[in-house]
Design an enzyme around this catalytic site. Structure first.
Site, PDB file in Angstrom:
ATOM      1  N   ASN A   1       0.685   7.405   2.769  1.00 38.99           N
ATOM      2  CA  ASN A   1       1.365   6.553   3.759  1.00 38.99           C
ATOM      3  C   ASN A   1       2.822   6.943   3.965  1.00 38.99           C
ATOM      4  O   ASN A   1       3.591   6.189   4.541  1.00 38.99           O
ATOM      5  CB  ASN A   1       1.256   5.083   3.356  1.00 38.99           C
TER       6      ASN A   1
ATOM      7  N   ASP B   1       0.831  -1.201   0.000  1.00 38.69           N
ATOM      8  CA  ASP B   1       0.000   0.000   0.000  1.00 38.69           C
ATOM      9  C   ASP B   1       0.868   1.254   0.000  1.00 38.69           C
ATOM     10  O   ASP B   1       0.574   2.227   0.709  1.00 38.69           O
ATOM     11  CB  ASP B   1      -0.979  -0.004   1.174  1.00 38.69           C
TER      12      ASP B   1
ATOM     13  N   LYS C   1       1.854   4.605  -1.048  1.00 42.14           N
ATOM     14  CA  LYS C   1       1.169   5.748  -1.649  1.00 42.14           C
ATOM     15  C   LYS C   1       1.560   6.989  -0.866  1.00 42.14           C
ATOM     16  O   LYS C   1       2.092   6.896   0.244  1.00 42.14           O
ATOM     17  CB  LYS C   1      -0.349   5.548  -1.637  1.00 42.14           C
TER      18      LYS C   1
END
Length: 180
Positions: free
Chosen positions: A22, A17, A19
């Site tokens: 984050n 994840d 991105k």
């Protein structure tokens, strides 16, 4: 972020994840967070199968429901770098199907010419449709223009005042493996 992915991939962990949402700044340091959907693989040649992640950063193999590995994190990092340079997603559409088509074709607007050819080429390689055509995180870190920045960063981390490098909170105690 490259060093963070290197650390994870060396330990057979897919972030899954990666991105911009984050990536965090804390006390002037960059942090990679949200490991809620990270996956530990059994070996470096292992693959994951679950379709998971944020659509704008999902690799073609995820949209094809094919097994994926570390190169999916490299794709997502390429999407993050693109977004940092152009201030918009590399792949964008009005629907998930439209987004999938753009990602599966690998069609994205060119990077702003203000950035170096080295950086533009690297991002282009990270966003290759075939995972085997994407560089590994080690390949990326070994690019001369990237390696120069990594060495500079490591030297800054290692050459500071010892009191400044002492952990000030729990996050700092575990996140900065470079000192060790």
């Amino acid at each position: 972020m490259g060093l963070a992915l290197f650390y994870l991939h060396e330990r057979k962990i897919l972030h899954r994840d990666m991105k911009t949402q984050n990536i965090f700044l804390k006390n002037g340091k960059i942090r990679l967070g949200d490991f809620g959907i990270a996956k530990v693989l059994d070996s470096t040649k292992d693959f994951a199968n679950t379709c998971i992640g944020t659509p704008y950063y999902m690799s073609p193999e995820l949209f094809k429901n094919k097994p994926y590995s570390y190169k999916s994190d490299v794709w997502a990092l390429g999407c993050v770098l693109y977004e940092m340079c152009n201030l918009r997603h590399a792949f964008d559409a009005q629907s998930i199907n439209g987004l999938a088509v753009k990602i599966l074709r690998g069609s994205f607007p060119p990077l702003n010419q203000v950035y170096s050819k080295n950086l533009r080429d690297l991002i282009g390689k990270m966003l290759q449709i075939k995972p085997s055509n994407r560089p590994t995180i080690v390949d990326i870190l070994n690019k001369s223009f990237v390696r120069k920045k990594v060495i500079q960063h490591v030297n800054e981390c290692l050459s500071g005042n010892k009191d400044q490098l002492a952990p000030t909170d729990v996050d700092d105690m575990f996140a900065d493996g470079l000192r060790e």
